[in-house]
Design a protein around this motif. Structure first.
Motif, PDB file in Angstrom:
ATOM      1  N   ARG A  58       6.134   5.359 -12.230  1.00 49.77           N
ATOM      2  CA  ARG A  58       5.239   4.296 -11.797  1.00 49.77           C
ATOM      3  C   ARG A  58       4.113   4.895 -10.974  1.00 49.77           C
ATOM      4  NH1 ARG A  58       9.277  -0.673  -9.903  1.00 49.77           N
ATOM      5  NH2 ARG A  58      10.254  -1.011 -11.954  1.00 49.77           N
ATOM      6  N   LEU A  59       2.905   4.384 -11.198  1.00 49.75           N
ATOM      7  CA  LEU A  59       1.725   4.839 -10.465  1.00 49.75           C
ATOM      8  C   LEU A  59       1.234   3.712  -9.561  1.00 49.75           C
ATOM      9  CD1 LEU A  59      -0.293   6.597 -13.327  1.00 49.75           C
ATOM     10  CD2 LEU A  59       1.460   7.572 -11.855  1.00 49.75           C
ATOM     11  N   ILE A  60       0.872   4.078  -8.319  1.00 46.33           N
ATOM     12  CA  ILE A  60       0.367   3.105  -7.357  1.00 46.33           C
ATOM     13  C   ILE A  60      -1.055   3.487  -6.968  1.00 46.33           C
ATOM     14  CG2 ILE A  60       0.767   1.959  -5.143  1.00 46.33           C
ATOM     15  CD1 ILE A  60       3.647   2.743  -5.268  1.00 46.33           C
ATOM     16  N   ALA A  61      -1.933   2.521  -6.945  1.00 47.83           N
ATOM     17  CA  ALA A  61      -3.306   2.771  -6.510  1.00 47.83           C
ATOM     18  C   ALA A  61      -3.312   3.214  -5.045  1.00 47.83           C
ATOM     19  CB  ALA A  61      -4.151   1.508  -6.676  1.00 47.83           C
ATOM     20  N   PRO A  62      -4.123   4.214  -4.685  1.00 50.95           N
ATOM     21  CA  PRO A  62      -4.120   4.733  -3.305  1.00 50.95           C
ATOM     22  C   PRO A  62      -4.397   3.671  -2.243  1.00 50.95           C
ATOM     23  CG  PRO A  62      -5.311   6.224  -4.759  1.00 50.95           C
ATOM     24  CD  PRO A  62      -5.015   4.992  -5.563  1.00 50.95           C
ATOM     25  N   GLN A  63      -5.237   2.682  -2.559  1.00 51.54           N
ATOM     26  CA  GLN A  63      -5.557   1.675  -1.552  1.00 51.54           C
ATOM     27  C   GLN A  63      -4.356   0.791  -1.219  1.00 51.54           C
ATOM     28  OE1 GLN A  63      -7.079   2.027  -4.481  1.00 51.54           O
ATOM     29  NE2 GLN A  63      -7.553   0.077  -5.486  1.00 51.54           N
ATOM     30  N   TYR A  64      -3.353   0.765  -2.111  1.00 52.91           N
ATOM     31  CA  TYR A  64      -2.143   0.010  -1.812  1.00 52.91           C
ATOM     32  C   TYR A  64      -1.129   0.843  -1.027  1.00 52.91           C
ATOM     33  CZ  TYR A  64      -3.797  -3.431  -5.209  1.00 52.91           C
ATOM     34  OH  TYR A  64      -4.545  -4.371  -5.877  1.00 52.91           O
ATOM     35  N   VAL A  65      -1.306   2.154  -1.012  1.00 46.45           N
ATOM     36  CA  VAL A  65      -0.407   3.038  -0.256  1.00 46.45           C
ATOM     37  C   VAL A  65      -0.895   3.218   1.172  1.00 46.45           C
ATOM     38  CG1 VAL A  65       0.563   5.370  -0.139  1.00 46.45           C
ATOM     39  CG2 VAL A  65       0.303   4.240  -2.360  1.00 46.45           C
ATOM     40  N   ARG A  66      -2.219   3.227   1.354  1.00 46.99           N
ATOM     41  CA  ARG A  66      -2.807   3.546   2.660  1.00 46.99           C
ATOM     42  C   ARG A  66      -2.275   2.684   3.797  1.00 46.99           C
ATOM     43  NH1 ARG A  66      -3.585   5.581   6.464  1.00 46.99           N
ATOM     44  NH2 ARG A  66      -5.466   6.331   7.497  1.00 46.99           N
ATOM     45  N   PRO A  67      -2.055   1.355   3.643  1.00 44.01           N
ATOM     46  CA  PRO A  67      -1.561   0.567   4.785  1.00 44.01           C
ATOM     47  C   PRO A  67      -0.185   0.990   5.283  1.00 44.01           C
ATOM     48  CG  PRO A  67      -2.497  -0.857   3.106  1.00 44.01           C
ATOM     49  CD  PRO A  67      -2.407   0.492   2.503  1.00 44.01           C
ATOM     50  N   PHE A  68       0.583   1.728   4.487  1.00 42.60           N
ATOM     51  CA  PHE A  68       1.928   2.118   4.887  1.00 42.60           C
ATOM     52  C   PHE A  68       1.983   3.519   5.498  1.00 42.60           C
ATOM     53  CE2 PHE A  68       2.374  -0.974   1.440  1.00 42.60           C
ATOM     54  CZ  PHE A  68       3.227  -1.902   2.024  1.00 42.60           C
ATOM     55  N   VAL A  69       0.841   4.200   5.612  1.00 44.08           N
ATOM     56  CA  VAL A  69       0.811   5.519   6.238  1.00 44.08           C
ATOM     57  C   VAL A  69       0.868   5.346   7.757  1.00 44.08           C
ATOM     58  CG1 VAL A  69      -0.520   7.644   6.556  1.00 44.08           C
ATOM     59  CG2 VAL A  69      -0.487   6.513   4.341  1.00 44.08           C
ATOM     60  N   LYS A  70       1.829   6.026   8.396  1.00 49.59           N
ATOM     61  CA  LYS A  70       2.011   5.913   9.837  1.00 49.59           C
ATOM     62  C   LYS A  70       1.161   6.960  10.551  1.00 49.59           C
ATOM     63  CE  LYS A  70       6.779   4.299   9.317  1.00 49.59           C
ATOM     64  NZ  LYS A  70       8.207   4.614   9.565  1.00 49.59           N
ATOM     65  N   ARG A  71       0.326   6.520  11.418  1.00 48.18           N
ATOM     66  CA  ARG A  71      -0.515   7.386  12.241  1.00 48.18           C
ATOM     67  C   ARG A  71      -1.300   8.387  11.398  1.00 48.18           C
ATOM     68  NH1 ARG A  71      -0.036   7.226  17.712  1.00 48.18           N
ATOM     69  NH2 ARG A  71       1.560   5.851  18.548  1.00 48.18           N
ATOM     70  N   GLN A  72      -1.123   9.687  11.659  1.00 46.16           N
ATOM     71  CA  GLN A  72      -1.953  10.678  10.999  1.00 46.16           C
ATOM     72  C   GLN A  72      -1.477  10.962   9.584  1.00 46.16           C
ATOM     73  OE1 GLN A  72      -2.437  14.106  13.459  1.00 46.16           O
ATOM     74  NE2 GLN A  72      -2.715  12.912  15.333  1.00 46.16           N
TER      75      GLN A  72
END
Length: 302
Positions: free
Chosen positions: A32-46
């Motif tokens: 499965r491939l996820i668009a980067p803009q949907y992953v970014r909100p789940f990145v913690k801090r740096q």
């Protein structure tokens, strides 16, 4: 990965992700491939590799997450030819603008557009134009580059038309007014399987042809179109819609139809965007039902 049991593998939808998705599927893994803009909100801090991997896993676990369908080799190949032509068009436009700028610096002003290239050529061939020798040589060099790129663009266009003629899907799409070979190939190359969209509006939203919402408290506020989607198909659909609104295309618009009423009370560009939205919905219906285009207005009249 070849030594692992079949598992679910998640990638961000970057350029090489489609290749690796095919490689993992060949090893019996589910991808499965996820668009980067949907992953970014789940990145913690740096941002780092560990934080990115954790964010991808968390995003994939969301029940409402939308995934990107991996492209086939044929889709990527057609997309490469299409993007190659677009790149040449941009380069030729830059050369034409550079030629106009050189002539403008010496008092010869021409309107914007490649259609005025013949007038610029005639000026350069005129010995009484008063242009310095070095400027004339530089302009002729730009002319040579423009002619070379034009020949390559023509070659790419012919190749895309050949690809469209060989595809049943592209042939079906071209039955719709305003959809030519380039648009049909773009839908094939960049568009996913239409079955993943619930309705035609979902496909239009994927293209960025729907109004941008800023609604709250039960009050709907709709703005301009989002442009948050596949830019190549969206641009070609708008160009195709504009071709139907020219003085020649308007002859085929039935009196009293939706398009005729829109033209009577709305600006032409706004009507073109609305028509492109409708064309996107019709493309979804044509491809999901495997049917050629039929005009709703004519069907109602019959």
């Amino acid at each position: 990965m070849a030594q692992q049991e079949p598992r679910l593998v998640i990638f961000e939808a970057c350029g090489s992700a489609h290749y690796w998705a095919r490689e993992m599927e060949a090893l019996s893994h589910e991808v499965r491939l996820i668009a980067p803009q949907y992953v970014r909100p789940f990145v913690k801090r740096q941002k780092n590799d560990a934080a990115d991997a954790e964010a991808i896993v968390i995003a994939a676990r969301q029940p409402e997450m939308r995934f990107v369908e991996p492209r086939t080799i044929e889709q990527q190949s057609r997309a490469a030819v299409f993007r190659g032509r677009e790149r040449l068009v941009h380069q030729r436009t830059a050369d034409v603008n550079a030629l106009r700028a050189l002539l403008c610096e010496h008092g010869h002003v021409f309107p914007v557009g490649i259609r005025h290239l013949n007038r610029m050529t005639a000026l350069l061939e005129d010995e009484t134009s008063g242009l310095p020798v070095l400027i004339r040589e530089e302009c002729k060099d730009l002319q040579t580059q423009i002619a070379e790129k034009t020949a390559r663009i023509t070659e790419r266009t012919a190749k895309l038309k050949t690809l469209a003629a060989q595809s049943e899907k592209a042939h079906r799409l071209q039955t719709m007014p305003g959809v030519g070979p380039l648009t049909a190939v773009a839908v094939e190359a960049f568009g996913p399987d239409m079955a993943q969209f619930k309705t035609g509006r979902c496909f239009a939203a994927w293209l960025g042809l729907v109004p941008k919402q800023h609604s709250s408290g039960g009050k709907e506020r709709l703005g301009r179109m989002t442009k948050a989607g596949q830019a190549d198909i969206r641009r070609l659909l708008i160009i195709g819609a504009m071709s139907r609104l020219t003085w020649i295309g308007r002859r085929t618009i039935p009196e009293g139809s939706w398009l005729s009423r829109m033209l009577a009370r709305k600006p032409k560009m706004l009507v073109a965007i609305a028509l492109a939205n409708k064309m996107a919905r019709q493309i979804w219906a044509m491809l999901t039902k495997n049917e050629n285009y039929w005009d709703p207005a004519l069907a109602i009249a019959a």
